[in-house]
Design a protein around this motif. Structure first.
Motif, PDB file in Angstrom:
ATOM      1  N   TRP A  19      27.724  35.021  51.765  1.00  0.00           N
ATOM      2  CA  TRP A  19      26.702  36.018  51.461  1.00  0.00           C
ATOM      3  C   TRP A  19      27.165  36.943  50.339  1.00  0.00           C
ATOM      4  N   GLU A  20      28.414  37.386  50.387  1.00  0.00           N
ATOM      5  CA  GLU A  20      28.926  38.285  49.354  1.00  0.00           C
ATOM      6  C   GLU A  20      28.921  37.617  47.981  1.00  0.00           C
ATOM      7  N   ALA A  21      29.197  36.308  47.959  1.00  0.00           N
ATOM      8  CA  ALA A  21      29.180  35.583  46.688  1.00  0.00           C
ATOM      9  C   ALA A  21      27.783  35.579  46.090  1.00  0.00           C
ATOM     10  N   LEU A  22      26.776  35.303  46.911  1.00  0.00           N
ATOM     11  CA  LEU A  22      25.397  35.295  46.426  1.00  0.00           C
ATOM     12  C   LEU A  22      24.952  36.704  46.049  1.00  0.00           C
ATOM     13  N   ARG A  63      26.891  33.133  59.279  1.00  0.00           N
ATOM     14  CA  ARG A  63      27.771  34.238  59.681  1.00  0.00           C
ATOM     15  C   ARG A  63      29.040  34.300  58.823  1.00  0.00           C
ATOM     16  N   GLU A  64      29.069  33.540  57.734  1.00  0.00           N
ATOM     17  CA  GLU A  64      30.229  33.551  56.844  1.00  0.00           C
ATOM     18  C   GLU A  64      30.016  34.615  55.769  1.00  0.00           C
ATOM     19  N   ALA A  65      30.690  35.731  55.925  1.00  0.00           N
ATOM     20  CA  ALA A  65      30.499  36.869  55.024  1.00  0.00           C
ATOM     21  C   ALA A  65      30.796  36.504  53.569  1.00  0.00           C
ATOM     22  N   SER A  66      31.780  35.630  53.358  1.00  0.00           N
ATOM     23  CA  SER A  66      32.171  35.287  51.988  1.00  0.00           C
ATOM     24  C   SER A  66      31.028  34.619  51.228  1.00  0.00           C
ATOM     25  N   LEU A  88      23.177  25.781  46.085  1.00  0.00           N
ATOM     26  CA  LEU A  88      21.823  25.278  46.326  1.00  0.00           C
ATOM     27  C   LEU A  88      20.819  26.422  46.441  1.00  0.00           C
ATOM     28  N   LEU A  89      21.250  27.508  47.070  1.00  0.00           N
ATOM     29  CA  LEU A  89      20.370  28.671  47.175  1.00  0.00           C
ATOM     30  C   LEU A  89      20.090  29.254  45.792  1.00  0.00           C
ATOM     31  N   ALA A  90      21.113  29.306  44.965  1.00  0.00           N
ATOM     32  CA  ALA A  90      20.938  29.823  43.601  1.00  0.00           C
ATOM     33  C   ALA A  90      19.936  28.969  42.839  1.00  0.00           C
ATOM     34  N   VAL A 147      24.059  38.473  62.147  1.00  0.00           N
ATOM     35  CA  VAL A 147      23.752  38.097  60.764  1.00  0.00           C
ATOM     36  C   VAL A 147      23.177  39.296  60.021  1.00  0.00           C
ATOM     37  N   ALA A 148      22.289  40.037  60.689  1.00  0.00           N
ATOM     38  CA  ALA A 148      21.681  41.221  60.077  1.00  0.00           C
ATOM     39  C   ALA A 148      22.746  42.249  59.719  1.00  0.00           C
ATOM     40  N   ARG A 149      23.707  42.453  60.615  1.00  0.00           N
ATOM     41  CA  ARG A 149      24.778  43.426  60.358  1.00  0.00           C
ATOM     42  C   ARG A 149      25.663  42.961  59.211  1.00  0.00           C
ATOM     43  N   LEU A 150      25.908  41.658  59.141  1.00  0.00           N
ATOM     44  CA  LEU A 150      26.738  41.103  58.074  1.00  0.00           C
ATOM     45  C   LEU A 150      26.075  41.291  56.709  1.00  0.00           C
ATOM     46  N   MET A 151      24.768  41.061  56.651  1.00  0.00           N
ATOM     47  CA  MET A 151      24.063  41.123  55.371  1.00  0.00           C
ATOM     48  C   MET A 151      23.758  42.550  54.939  1.00  0.00           C
TER      49      MET A 151
END
Length: 404
Positions: free
Chosen positions: A296-299, A291-294, A248-250, A321-325
């Motif tokens: 964010w990494e996919a996007l 907070r799901e790293a997977s 949806l974000l894409a 969240v900031a640290r994850l991104m």
């Protein structure tokens, strides 16, 4: 003590949400279509909560942890509801502008940039989910409110003759203050983004701060700055909130909504890759909670196909969240506003014109500003509430009753 004072702004903030929920624009331009029942329930629930705010604040001031925790949760929900009804307002103004054959600007923000999706079915689905979440949270708060047996203390109605005429340019004035008060923050972030022009890696810069500090406003100032508009070849704005659905974000980023009958071999992420490929792009992801790293990494893996200097600017209240991104990038901590700007926000929100600023009320603004903890949203909410009060006695009563 500062934490307790921060919860004391929840009454005015909730009053502002109630006012926004009752705006004629929502009905006139049918932005609540399909959500009418939820809308009416919410409008009935808000006054019930407002009637017990004073007692809840007094209980919290006596160090009753349950009341304090309830107020803190109410404040969180009120901030979220305020954001949701701002989105409804922007959509209503967009439809109004479209009906007249042009797009107007909200301050320096172009409506079409703020609302990336104009498909009414998609808008109804997305906003219906947000409204349901707000309503469910309100229901829980009312159940707890009844369990605490907070005392009902409705404010006496103010004579309609005492109401000040609303200033239709308040948004423009607030934007003017934002430009002045966040000038250094804005310039520092713009310089950081522009300095990455030759960087082949995707730059991710999170803006972190508590609710009400103006993270979104700062991001809007940056996004619409002429230097940014000229520097980046592709700019996109997406309000994320708690729904970090990668597909949806894409779709939102590429601004391409498909009907259920559309058949395509390309996935939304593949189309995103194609859209950004070779272009220096700036993506703003506003209000991120994921907070799901997977996810964010996919996007991120598809956004990395942009040209040199491409960047993601994100706003979040959550440092995790900031640290994850951006694990290798120090987030930009948004500090509280200087008290002089808080005073200016209160004055502009509380008074309709320079001629209607009684000296005895102006003297009280400084003390009120101290109670806002540097939050521009709190200052706006408080000022909007004081706009309904025209005498020193009424202002004093509001303070004595711990309205703030």
């Amino acid at each position: 003590m500062a934490e307790l004072m921060a919860t004391m702004v929840v009454g005015p903030l909730l009053s502002m949400v109630k006012e926004k929920a009752s705006s004629y624009l929502l009905h006139q331009y049918k932005v609540m279509e399909g959500m009418e029942e939820q809308h009416e329930i919410l409008k009935r629930k808000l006054p019930a909560i407002l009637d017990v705010i004073t007692d809840a604040e007094e209980q919290a001031a006596k160090h009753r942890e349950g009341a304090k925790a309830w107020l803190e949760e109410l404040q969180k929900v009120a901030y979220q509801a305020n954001d949701v009804f701002d989105e409804f307002k922007y959509e209503a103004l967009r439809r109004k502008a479209k009906a007249k054959g042009h797009y107007k600007k909200l301050g320096s923000m172009d409506v079409i940039k703020l609302i990336p999706t104009h498909n009414r079915i998609v808008f109804r689905y997305r906003m219906g989910n947000k409204l349901s979440m707000i309503l469910n949270a309100i229901e829980v708060l009312i159940t707890e409110m009844n369990a605490f047996r907070f005392e009902f203390r409705p404010e006496p109605p103010i004579s309609s003759m005492k109401w000040r005429k609303a200033d239709s340019k308040i948004s423009d004035l607030s934007m003017d203050i934002a430009n002045k008060s966040r000038k250094e923050d804005k310039q520092e972030i713009i310089n950081t983004l522009l300095d990455q022009a030759s960087n082949g890696d995707l730059t991710v810069l999170p803006i972190v701060g508590i609710g009400g500090m103006g993270k979104t406003t700062l991001a809007q100032l940056i996004y619409n700055d002429p230097k940014i508009q000229k520097h980046f070849q592709l700019l996109r704005w997406v309000c994320v909130s708690d729904n970090f659905d990668v597909d949806l974000l894409a779709k939102s980023i590429i601004r391409k909504e498909k009907s259920a009958n559309t058949d395509t071999e390309k996935s939304p992420l593949d189309e995103l890759k194609e859209a950004v490929s070779g272009q220096r792009h700036l993506l703003v992801l506003d209000d991120v909670w994921n907070r799901e790293a997977s996810k964010w990494e996919a996007l991120k893996s598809y956004l990395q196909h942009g040209g040199s200097g491409s960047a993601v600017l994100t706003t979040t209240r959550d440092r995790a969240v900031a640290r994850l991104m951006a694990p290798n990038q120090e987030p930009y901590d948004l500090k509280s506003l200087n008290e002089s700007f808080i005073k200016e926000i209160i004055e502009r929100s509380a008074f309709s014109s320079q001629q209607e600023r009684p000296p005895e009320l102006l003297k009280m603004v400084g003390d009120i500003a101290k109670r806002c903890s540097g939050s521009p949203l709190a200052a706006t909410a408080l000022g909007s509430t004081l706009r309904m009060k025209t005498t020193k006695k009424e202002w004093g009563a509001a303070i004595d009753q711990k309205l703030f």
